[in-house]
Scaffold this active site. Structure first.
Site, PDB file in Angstrom:
ATOM      1  N   ASP A  42       0.835  -1.204   0.000  1.00  0.00           N
ATOM      2  CA  ASP A  42       0.000   0.000   0.000  1.00  0.00           C
ATOM      3  C   ASP A  42       0.875   1.262   0.000  1.00  0.00           C
ATOM      4  O   ASP A  42       2.020   1.236   0.464  1.00  0.00           O
ATOM      5  CB  ASP A  42      -0.913  -0.029   1.234  1.00  0.00           C
ATOM      6  CG  ASP A  42      -2.075   0.938   1.103  1.00  0.00           C
ATOM      7  OD1 ASP A  42      -2.378   1.374  -0.042  1.00  0.00           O
ATOM      8  OD2 ASP A  42      -2.683   1.271   2.130  1.00  0.00           O
ATOM      9  N   GLY A  45      -0.131   5.584  -4.148  1.00  0.00           N
ATOM     10  CA  GLY A  45      -0.766   6.874  -4.435  1.00  0.00           C
ATOM     11  C   GLY A  45      -0.112   7.985  -3.636  1.00  0.00           C
ATOM     12  O   GLY A  45       0.218   9.053  -4.175  1.00  0.00           O
ATOM     13  N   TRP A  47       2.860   7.987  -2.333  1.00  0.00           N
ATOM     14  CA  TRP A  47       4.243   8.155  -2.807  1.00  0.00           C
ATOM     15  C   TRP A  47       4.262   9.129  -3.990  1.00  0.00           C
ATOM     16  O   TRP A  47       5.098  10.036  -4.065  1.00  0.00           O
ATOM     17  CB  TRP A  47       4.789   6.796  -3.222  1.00  0.00           C
ATOM     18  CG  TRP A  47       6.223   6.779  -3.665  1.00  0.00           C
ATOM     19  CD1 TRP A  47       7.314   6.535  -2.881  1.00  0.00           C
ATOM     20  CD2 TRP A  47       6.719   7.013  -4.989  1.00  0.00           C
ATOM     21  NE1 TRP A  47       8.467   6.604  -3.636  1.00  0.00           N
ATOM     22  CE2 TRP A  47       8.132   6.890  -4.934  1.00  0.00           C
ATOM     23  CE3 TRP A  47       6.118   7.313  -6.223  1.00  0.00           C
ATOM     24  CZ2 TRP A  47       8.944   7.052  -6.055  1.00  0.00           C
ATOM     25  CZ3 TRP A  47       6.930   7.483  -7.333  1.00  0.00           C
ATOM     26  CH2 TRP A  47       8.322   7.347  -7.241  1.00  0.00           C
ATOM     27  N   SER A  87      -7.523  -5.296  -5.230  1.00  0.00           N
ATOM     28  CA  SER A  87      -8.630  -5.899  -4.483  1.00  0.00           C
ATOM     29  C   SER A  87      -9.939  -5.772  -5.259  1.00  0.00           C
ATOM     30  O   SER A  87     -10.058  -4.952  -6.180  1.00  0.00           O
ATOM     31  CB  SER A  87      -8.775  -5.217  -3.121  1.00  0.00           C
ATOM     32  OG  SER A  87      -9.341  -3.925  -3.277  1.00  0.00           O
ATOM     33  N   THR A  88     -10.934  -6.559  -4.852  1.00  0.00           N
ATOM     34  CA  THR A  88     -12.255  -6.436  -5.489  1.00  0.00           C
ATOM     35  C   THR A  88     -12.812  -5.027  -5.261  1.00  0.00           C
ATOM     36  O   THR A  88     -13.595  -4.527  -6.067  1.00  0.00           O
ATOM     37  CB  THR A  88     -13.235  -7.488  -4.919  1.00  0.00           C
ATOM     38  OG1 THR A  88     -13.087  -7.543  -3.499  1.00  0.00           O
ATOM     39  CG2 THR A  88     -12.965  -8.863  -5.474  1.00  0.00           C
ATOM     40  N   GLU A  89     -12.372  -4.393  -4.174  1.00  0.00           N
ATOM     41  CA  GLU A  89     -12.846  -3.035  -3.863  1.00  0.00           C
ATOM     42  C   GLU A  89     -12.131  -1.976  -4.719  1.00  0.00           C
ATOM     43  O   GLU A  89     -12.612  -0.854  -4.864  1.00  0.00           O
ATOM     44  CB  GLU A  89     -12.624  -2.724  -2.376  1.00  0.00           C
ATOM     45  CG  GLU A  89     -13.549  -3.489  -1.421  1.00  0.00           C
ATOM     46  CD  GLU A  89     -13.222  -4.967  -1.280  1.00  0.00           C
ATOM     47  OE1 GLU A  89     -12.036  -5.340  -1.436  1.00  0.00           O
ATOM     48  OE2 GLU A  89     -14.150  -5.765  -1.039  1.00  0.00           O
ATOM     49  N   ASN A  90     -10.971  -2.321  -5.275  1.00  0.00           N
ATOM     50  CA  ASN A  90     -10.212  -1.344  -6.061  1.00  0.00           C
ATOM     51  C   ASN A  90     -10.871  -1.008  -7.407  1.00  0.00           C
ATOM     52  O   ASN A  90     -10.493  -0.025  -8.052  1.00  0.00           O
ATOM     53  CB  ASN A  90      -8.769  -1.816  -6.304  1.00  0.00           C
ATOM     54  CG  ASN A  90      -7.905  -1.795  -5.064  1.00  0.00           C
ATOM     55  OD1 ASN A  90      -7.005  -2.620  -4.895  1.00  0.00           O
ATOM     56  ND2 ASN A  90      -8.144  -0.846  -4.162  1.00  0.00           N
ATOM     57  N   TRP A  91     -11.914  -1.783  -7.793  1.00  0.00           N
ATOM     58  CA  TRP A  91     -12.644  -1.430  -9.019  1.00  0.00           C
ATOM     59  C   TRP A  91     -13.343  -0.078  -8.858  1.00  0.00           C
ATOM     60  O   TRP A  91     -13.719   0.555  -9.853  1.00  0.00           O
ATOM     61  CB  TRP A  91     -13.697  -2.493  -9.359  1.00  0.00           C
ATOM     62  CG  TRP A  91     -13.133  -3.827  -9.753  1.00  0.00           C
ATOM     63  CD1 TRP A  91     -13.187  -4.972  -9.019  1.00  0.00           C
ATOM     64  CD2 TRP A  91     -12.450  -4.170 -10.970  1.00  0.00           C
ATOM     65  NE1 TRP A  91     -12.566  -6.003  -9.692  1.00  0.00           N
ATOM     66  CE2 TRP A  91     -12.110  -5.541 -10.890  1.00  0.00           C
ATOM     67  CE3 TRP A  91     -12.079  -3.453 -12.113  1.00  0.00           C
ATOM     68  CZ2 TRP A  91     -11.426  -6.204 -11.909  1.00  0.00           C
ATOM     69  CZ3 TRP A  91     -11.404  -4.117 -13.129  1.00  0.00           C
ATOM     70  CH2 TRP A  91     -11.084  -5.472 -13.023  1.00  0.00           C
ATOM     71  N   ARG A  93     -12.095   2.619  -8.140  1.00  0.00           N
ATOM     72  CA  ARG A  93     -11.220   3.745  -8.492  1.00  0.00           C
ATOM     73  C   ARG A  93     -11.513   4.258  -9.900  1.00  0.00           C
ATOM     74  O   ARG A  93     -12.209   3.611 -10.672  1.00  0.00           O
ATOM     75  CB  ARG A  93      -9.754   3.309  -8.384  1.00  0.00           C
ATOM     76  CG  ARG A  93      -9.419   2.900  -6.962  1.00  0.00           C
ATOM     77  CD  ARG A  93      -7.962   2.601  -6.791  1.00  0.00           C
ATOM     78  NE  ARG A  93      -7.692   2.277  -5.396  1.00  0.00           N
ATOM     79  CZ  ARG A  93      -6.510   2.309  -4.821  1.00  0.00           C
ATOM     80  NH1 ARG A  93      -5.456   2.658  -5.547  1.00  0.00           N
ATOM     81  NH2 ARG A  93      -6.353   2.007  -3.559  1.00  0.00           N
ATOM     82  N   LEU A 217      -6.733  -5.055   7.429  1.00  0.00           N
ATOM     83  CA  LEU A 217      -6.467  -6.145   6.491  1.00  0.00           C
ATOM     84  C   LEU A 217      -7.040  -5.880   5.108  1.00  0.00           C
ATOM     85  O   LEU A 217      -6.652  -6.540   4.140  1.00  0.00           O
ATOM     86  CB  LEU A 217      -7.044  -7.463   7.041  1.00  0.00           C
ATOM     87  CG  LEU A 217      -6.384  -7.976   8.328  1.00  0.00           C
ATOM     88  CD1 LEU A 217      -7.052  -9.254   8.802  1.00  0.00           C
ATOM     89  CD2 LEU A 217      -4.890  -8.224   8.110  1.00  0.00           C
TER      90      LEU A 217
HETATM   91  C1  IPE Z   1      -5.285  -2.671  -0.165  1.00  0.00           C
HETATM   92  O1  IPE Z   1      -5.002  -1.340  -0.288  1.00  0.00           O
HETATM   93  C2  IPE Z   1      -5.305  -3.328  -1.504  1.00  0.00           C
HETATM   94  C3  IPE Z   1      -4.016  -3.459  -2.164  1.00  0.00           C
HETATM   95  C4  IPE Z   1      -2.868  -3.104  -1.670  1.00  0.00           C
HETATM   96  C5  IPE Z   1      -4.055  -4.060  -3.468  1.00  0.00           C
HETATM   97  P1  IPE Z   1      -6.157  -0.240  -0.370  1.00  0.00           P
HETATM   98  O2  IPE Z   1      -5.498   1.066  -0.514  1.00  0.00           O
HETATM   99  O3  IPE Z   1      -7.147  -0.623  -1.421  1.00  0.00           O
HETATM  100  O4  IPE Z   1      -6.860  -0.413   1.053  1.00  0.00           O
HETATM  101  P2  IPE Z   1      -7.751   0.614   1.884  1.00  0.00           P
HETATM  102  O5  IPE Z   1      -8.752   1.217   0.938  1.00  0.00           O
HETATM  103  O6  IPE Z   1      -6.827   1.628   2.450  1.00  0.00           O
HETATM  104  O7  IPE Z   1      -8.371  -0.225   2.944  1.00  0.00           O
HETATM  105  C1  IPE Z   2      -1.654   0.359  -3.298  1.00  0.00           C
HETATM  106  O1  IPE Z   2      -1.425   1.716  -3.293  1.00  0.00           O
HETATM  107  C2  IPE Z   2      -1.900  -0.171  -4.687  1.00  0.00           C
HETATM  108  C3  IPE Z   2      -3.279  -0.591  -4.914  1.00  0.00           C
HETATM  109  C4  IPE Z   2      -4.223  -0.564  -4.018  1.00  0.00           C
HETATM  110  C5  IPE Z   2      -3.591  -1.081  -6.222  1.00  0.00           C
HETATM  111  P1  IPE Z   2      -2.603   2.761  -3.235  1.00  0.00           P
HETATM  112  O2  IPE Z   2      -2.973   3.157  -4.627  1.00  0.00           O
HETATM  113  O3  IPE Z   2      -3.744   2.251  -2.411  1.00  0.00           O
HETATM  114  O4  IPE Z   2      -1.890   3.952  -2.503  1.00  0.00           O
HETATM  115  P2  IPE Z   2      -2.524   4.977  -1.456  1.00  0.00           P
HETATM  116  O5  IPE Z   2      -3.088   4.169  -0.330  1.00  0.00           O
HETATM  117  O6  IPE Z   2      -3.580   5.748  -2.181  1.00  0.00           O
HETATM  118  O7  IPE Z   2      -1.364   5.829  -1.029  1.00  0.00           O
HETATM  119 MG    MG Z   3      -4.144   2.426  -0.415  1.00  0.00          MG
END
Ligand code: IPE
Ligand code: IPE
Ligand code: MG
Length: 270
Positions: A42, A45, A47, A87-91, A93, A217
């Site tokens: 994690d 973004g 960074w 993650s399934t939740e990352n959709w 974005r 988690l």
């Molecule tokens: C967890 O990070 C998923 C991955 C690293 C792929 P997220 O950035 O999606 O988690 P949350 O939203 O902070 O819980």
């Molecule tokens: C983890 O970095 C990568 C993914 C979840 C795909 P993030 O994109 O969640 O980075 P932050 O949490 O916004 O800094």
């Molecule tokens: Mg993140």
């Protein structure tokens, strides 16, 4: 838990040439190395944002941090590494960010195949197929097939992964089998359940590293991490280097793992 030489790279002579470790193996300092390391990568973004760059630049930098980790884990004798990539939740974005992540995944798989082959690393995809672009599935299928016989280390990439969905899918599979008459519900135990998860056959992770400081988690390996040691660092994923990994392993080495029991204490000699 494997006991390994703390520095399997051995001793470096002052002329710069590598020499085998001069200490007999039995006397070499040893440290506990996890059999299965799980990582929530994690902070990409943050960074990028802190450098005035678009989030996509953070993901590109994040991919670069994967190779040293994989290589070092292989050197140290870690059996499996599971990386949370999407993650399934990352959709949820922005579409452009999701596309960039999918493109990076395809490019990563193509670029790393020689490294996997040279190091005996087997690739495995964790997560649901449904929803992933065909190019991503094809890239995984190709590398999974090419590395299927490798047995030095398993690298699991969790993409389109959600632990609750994985658990529900396992429950559904077992229920279907029971309804069809092929499975006695009384035979469903923890081992039978684990065998239906996408991590089937792997030891449970004994160490979870999460970068970028969040103490959660985020739906990663909820079943499998039941007794994992947790290590959270403020280091953002693109900055997570071998020194950061060594610090995590040193912390793991110092943990007392009780598994609900009582730690062994030396018996007084009186
Ligand atoms: C967890 O990070 C998923 C991955 C690293 C792929 P997220 O950035 O999606 O988690 P949350 O939203 O902070 O819980
Ligand atoms: C983890 O970095 C990568 C993914 C979840 C795909 P993030 O994109 O969640 O980075 P932050 O949490 O916004 O800094
Ligand atoms: Mg993140």
């Amino acid at each position: 838990m494997a006991q390994m030489n703390a520095d399997p790279g051995g001793w470096r002579a002052c002329d710069g040439a590598q020499r085998p470790d001069p200490q007999p193996a039995a006397e070499a300092p040893t440290m506990s190395i996890p059999r299965h390391l799980a990582v929530i990568m994690d902070g990409n973004g943050r960074w990028a944002t802190s450098r005035g760059k678009p989030r996509s630049a953070g993901h590109t930098a994040g991919v670069e941090a994967v190779r040293p980790l994989v290589t070092r884990c292989r050197e140290l004798g870690v059996e499996a590494v599971s990386l949370y990539s999407f993650s399934t939740e990352n959709w949820a974005r922005e579409k452009e960010e999701v596309h960039h992540l999918m493109r990076l995944c395809v490019a990563y798989l193509a670029s790393e195949l020689p490294l996997f082959q040279a190091n005996g690393i087997r690739l495995r995809r964790l997560g649901a197929r449904e929803g992933l672009p065909a190019e991503v599935l094809d890239a995984f299928a190709e590398v999974e097939e090419a590395t299927a016989a490798n047995d030095a280390m398993t690298l699991c990439l969790a993409i389109n992964y959600g632990s609750r969905a994985e658990i529900v899918a396992a429950a559904r599979t077992l229920a279907r089998r029971a309804v069809a008459g092929g499975l006695d519900p009384a035979a469903i135990d923890e081992a039978a359940f684990s065998a239906e998860l996408t991590t089937a056959g792997l030891p449970d992770p004994d160490l979870l590293i999460r970068t970028a400081g969040e103490m959660r988690l985020s739906n990663f390996l909820l079943w499998q991490l039941s007794y994992a040691e947790l290590y959270v660092t403020d280091t953002l994923w693109p900055d997570f280097d071998n020194a950061a990994l060594a610090a995590a392993f040193a912390s793991f080495h110092g943990r007392v793992r009780r598994f609900g029991g009582v730690p062994e204490v030396p018996t007084p000699s009186t």
